[in-house]
Design a protein around this motif. Structure first.
Motif, PDB file in Angstrom:
ATOM      1  N   ALA A  38     -49.700 -36.952  -3.947  1.00  0.00           N
ATOM      2  CA  ALA A  38     -50.645 -36.122  -4.704  1.00  0.00           C
ATOM      3  C   ALA A  38     -52.069 -36.332  -4.199  1.00  0.00           C
ATOM      4  O   ALA A  38     -52.873 -35.401  -4.188  1.00  0.00           O
ATOM      5  CB  ALA A  38     -50.572 -36.458  -6.187  1.00  0.00           C
ATOM      6  N   ALA A  39     -52.367 -37.558  -3.760  1.00  0.00           N
ATOM      7  CA  ALA A  39     -53.732 -37.883  -3.344  1.00  0.00           C
ATOM      8  C   ALA A  39     -54.058 -37.384  -1.937  1.00  0.00           C
ATOM      9  O   ALA A  39     -55.154 -36.855  -1.700  1.00  0.00           O
ATOM     10  CB  ALA A  39     -53.946 -39.392  -3.428  1.00  0.00           C
ATOM     11  N   VAL A  40     -53.127 -37.551  -1.004  1.00  0.00           N
ATOM     12  CA  VAL A  40     -53.406 -37.196   0.396  1.00  0.00           C
ATOM     13  C   VAL A  40     -53.820 -35.726   0.548  1.00  0.00           C
ATOM     14  O   VAL A  40     -54.836 -35.439   1.210  1.00  0.00           O
ATOM     15  CB  VAL A  40     -52.198 -37.531   1.295  1.00  0.00           C
ATOM     16  N   PRO A  41     -53.085 -34.761  -0.051  1.00  0.00           N
ATOM     17  CA  PRO A  41     -53.531 -33.370   0.113  1.00  0.00           C
ATOM     18  C   PRO A  41     -54.903 -33.108  -0.482  1.00  0.00           C
ATOM     19  O   PRO A  41     -55.667 -32.300   0.052  1.00  0.00           O
ATOM     20  CB  PRO A  41     -52.435 -32.556  -0.580  1.00  0.00           C
ATOM     21  N   VAL A  87     -44.925 -30.932  -0.591  1.00  0.00           N
ATOM     22  CA  VAL A  87     -44.168 -32.173  -0.790  1.00  0.00           C
ATOM     23  C   VAL A  87     -44.416 -32.719  -2.194  1.00  0.00           C
ATOM     24  O   VAL A  87     -43.497 -33.172  -2.873  1.00  0.00           O
ATOM     25  CB  VAL A  87     -44.551 -33.214   0.281  1.00  0.00           C
ATOM     26  N   HIS A  88     -45.684 -32.656  -2.639  1.00  0.00           N
ATOM     27  CA  HIS A  88     -46.031 -33.120  -3.986  1.00  0.00           C
ATOM     28  C   HIS A  88     -45.320 -32.290  -5.055  1.00  0.00           C
ATOM     29  O   HIS A  88     -44.762 -32.849  -6.019  1.00  0.00           O
ATOM     30  CB  HIS A  88     -47.548 -33.028  -4.172  1.00  0.00           C
ATOM     31  N   VAL A  89     -45.310 -30.972  -4.891  1.00  0.00           N
ATOM     32  CA  VAL A  89     -44.634 -30.102  -5.857  1.00  0.00           C
ATOM     33  C   VAL A  89     -43.136 -30.410  -5.906  1.00  0.00           C
ATOM     34  O   VAL A  89     -42.541 -30.509  -6.982  1.00  0.00           O
ATOM     35  CB  VAL A  89     -44.870 -28.617  -5.501  1.00  0.00           C
ATOM     36  N   LEU A  90     -42.532 -30.581  -4.736  1.00  0.00           N
ATOM     37  CA  LEU A  90     -41.106 -30.906  -4.690  1.00  0.00           C
ATOM     38  C   LEU A  90     -40.821 -32.260  -5.340  1.00  0.00           C
ATOM     39  O   LEU A  90     -39.793 -32.438  -6.011  1.00  0.00           O
ATOM     40  CB  LEU A  90     -40.610 -30.902  -3.240  1.00  0.00           C
ATOM     41  N   ALA A  91     -41.743 -33.205  -5.164  1.00  0.00           N
ATOM     42  CA  ALA A  91     -41.577 -34.519  -5.792  1.00  0.00           C
ATOM     43  C   ALA A  91     -41.629 -34.406  -7.317  1.00  0.00           C
ATOM     44  O   ALA A  91     -40.882 -35.087  -8.031  1.00  0.00           O
ATOM     45  CB  ALA A  91     -42.656 -35.480  -5.288  1.00  0.00           C
ATOM     46  N   VAL A  92     -42.512 -33.536  -7.819  1.00  0.00           N
ATOM     47  CA  VAL A  92     -42.592 -33.311  -9.269  1.00  0.00           C
ATOM     48  C   VAL A  92     -41.297 -32.710  -9.780  1.00  0.00           C
ATOM     49  O   VAL A  92     -40.739 -33.150 -10.792  1.00  0.00           O
ATOM     50  CB  VAL A  92     -43.788 -32.389  -9.607  1.00  0.00           C
ATOM     51  N   MET A  96     -38.182 -34.282 -12.361  1.00  0.00           N
ATOM     52  CA  MET A  96     -37.728 -33.581 -13.560  1.00  0.00           C
ATOM     53  C   MET A  96     -36.268 -33.149 -13.438  1.00  0.00           C
ATOM     54  O   MET A  96     -35.795 -32.328 -14.224  1.00  0.00           O
ATOM     55  CB  MET A  96     -38.603 -32.351 -13.804  1.00  0.00           C
ATOM     56  N   GLY A  97     -35.566 -33.710 -12.466  1.00  0.00           N
ATOM     57  CA  GLY A  97     -34.169 -33.356 -12.296  1.00  0.00           C
ATOM     58  C   GLY A  97     -33.970 -31.942 -11.783  1.00  0.00           C
ATOM     59  O   GLY A  97     -32.935 -31.325 -12.030  1.00  0.00           O
ATOM     60  N   TRP A  98     -34.967 -31.409 -11.062  1.00  0.00           N
ATOM     61  CA  TRP A  98     -34.927 -30.062 -10.499  1.00  0.00           C
ATOM     62  C   TRP A  98     -34.794 -28.981 -11.567  1.00  0.00           C
ATOM     63  O   TRP A  98     -34.261 -27.910 -11.320  1.00  0.00           O
ATOM     64  CB  TRP A  98     -33.799 -29.922  -9.471  1.00  0.00           C
ATOM     65  N   ASP A  99     -35.317 -29.287 -12.765  1.00  0.00           N
ATOM     66  CA  ASP A  99     -35.332 -28.290 -13.834  1.00  0.00           C
ATOM     67  C   ASP A  99     -36.563 -27.411 -13.668  1.00  0.00           C
ATOM     68  O   ASP A  99     -37.509 -27.464 -14.450  1.00  0.00           O
ATOM     69  CB  ASP A  99     -35.337 -28.986 -15.204  1.00  0.00           C
ATOM     70  N   VAL A 100     -36.545 -26.580 -12.628  1.00  0.00           N
ATOM     71  CA  VAL A 100     -37.693 -25.743 -12.301  1.00  0.00           C
ATOM     72  C   VAL A 100     -37.958 -24.727 -13.406  1.00  0.00           C
ATOM     73  O   VAL A 100     -39.116 -24.495 -13.785  1.00  0.00           O
ATOM     74  CB  VAL A 100     -37.476 -25.023 -10.953  1.00  0.00           C
ATOM     75  N   ILE A 101     -36.899 -24.135 -13.936  1.00  0.00           N
ATOM     76  CA  ILE A 101     -37.065 -23.145 -15.005  1.00  0.00           C
ATOM     77  C   ILE A 101     -37.699 -23.784 -16.228  1.00  0.00           C
ATOM     78  O   ILE A 101     -38.626 -23.229 -16.844  1.00  0.00           O
ATOM     79  CB  ILE A 101     -35.710 -22.514 -15.382  1.00  0.00           C
ATOM     80  N   GLY A 102     -37.226 -24.969 -16.585  1.00  0.00           N
ATOM     81  CA  GLY A 102     -37.808 -25.671 -17.734  1.00  0.00           C
ATOM     82  C   GLY A 102     -39.266 -26.005 -17.513  1.00  0.00           C
ATOM     83  O   GLY A 102     -40.083 -25.922 -18.435  1.00  0.00           O
ATOM     84  N   PHE A 103     -39.602 -26.360 -16.266  1.00  0.00           N
ATOM     85  CA  PHE A 103     -40.994 -26.668 -15.952  1.00  0.00           C
ATOM     86  C   PHE A 103     -41.865 -25.438 -16.093  1.00  0.00           C
ATOM     87  O   PHE A 103     -42.943 -25.489 -16.698  1.00  0.00           O
ATOM     88  CB  PHE A 103     -41.086 -27.210 -14.516  1.00  0.00           C
TER      89      PHE A 103
END
Length: 212
Positions: A38-41, A87-92, A96-103
């Motif tokens: 998150a910090a590097v970008p 990469v940061h977004v994918l890590a988030v 969350m267990g890849w619950d993209v819809i829930g996010f």
């Protein structure tokens, strides 16, 4: 030349090296991988944001170095900012267990600002090349890149504010969070200084030396 749509392999290699050095320093400082990606970008975006106003406040910098330095580094810095951000977004999502819809359904306004900023960044990266420059034309390409970058920066600044101040409402003690605040203040100060110099130049000479 106030724009540079070209991408250079040696610049990409250097930016990758700089990114890894920053990641290594954060790792040695005790930060976990999610904090690092998150910090590097953010710091790469900081470099992108300060280059323009620095060339306005201190014009000799572009004459002391060849190859349109430092403007000729913005494209490569911006592209790797986008890569690290993804990469940061994918890590988030992974956390969350890849619950993209829930996010997406439950995300806050701060999270929406971050996602919108990343989407704008992807568009800017895809058009940060000479082919897009030739297709759009110099003025349209420069307007698209500069204004898109400003919007993206402020959307991500809102996200930074959420991460730094919202949890406690007080000035953070985390050195990394303090560094985030410092970078935002530096960017704002430099852009304000560049704006004042451009306006002063216009009043004195009756023309603009170019946009920031």
């Amino acid at each position: 030349m106030t724009v540079d749509p070209f991408n250079r392999g040696k610049h990409h290699a250097a930016v990758v090296g700089i990114s890894l050095v920053m990641a290594g320093l954060l790792w040695m400082a005790g930060y976990a991988p999610p904090r690092i990606v998150a910090a590097v970008p953010w710091f790469l975006l900081f470099f992108v944001m300060v280059i323009g106003p620095l060339t306005k406040i201190w014009p000799p910098i572009t004459r002391q170095f060849s190859g349109n330095f430092p403007l000729n580094w913005r494209s490569e810095l911006g592209i790797w900012f986008v890569i690290w951000s993804l990469v940061h977004v994918l890590a988030v999502f992974e956390s969350m267990g890849w619950d993209v819809i829930g996010f997406v359904v439950g995300m806050s306004a701060w999270a929406f600002a971050a996602i919108a900023g990343v989407l704008i960044a992807v568009i800017l990266a895809l058009t940060s090349n000479n082919a897009a420059y030739q297709f759009m034309g110099p003025k349209a390409w420069k307007w698209h890149q500069s204004h898109g970058t400003y919007v993206m920066f402020w959307l991500l600044t809102v996200h930074i504010y959420d991460q730094v101040f919202t949890p406690s409402g007080a000035l953070p003690e985390d050195p990394l969070h303090l560094l985030y605040v410092a970078t935002v203040l530096v960017v704002v100060t430099l852009h304000l200084g560049a704006f004042i110099k451009v306006v002063s130049h216009y009043r004195e000479h009756g023309d603009y030396p170019g946009s920031i």
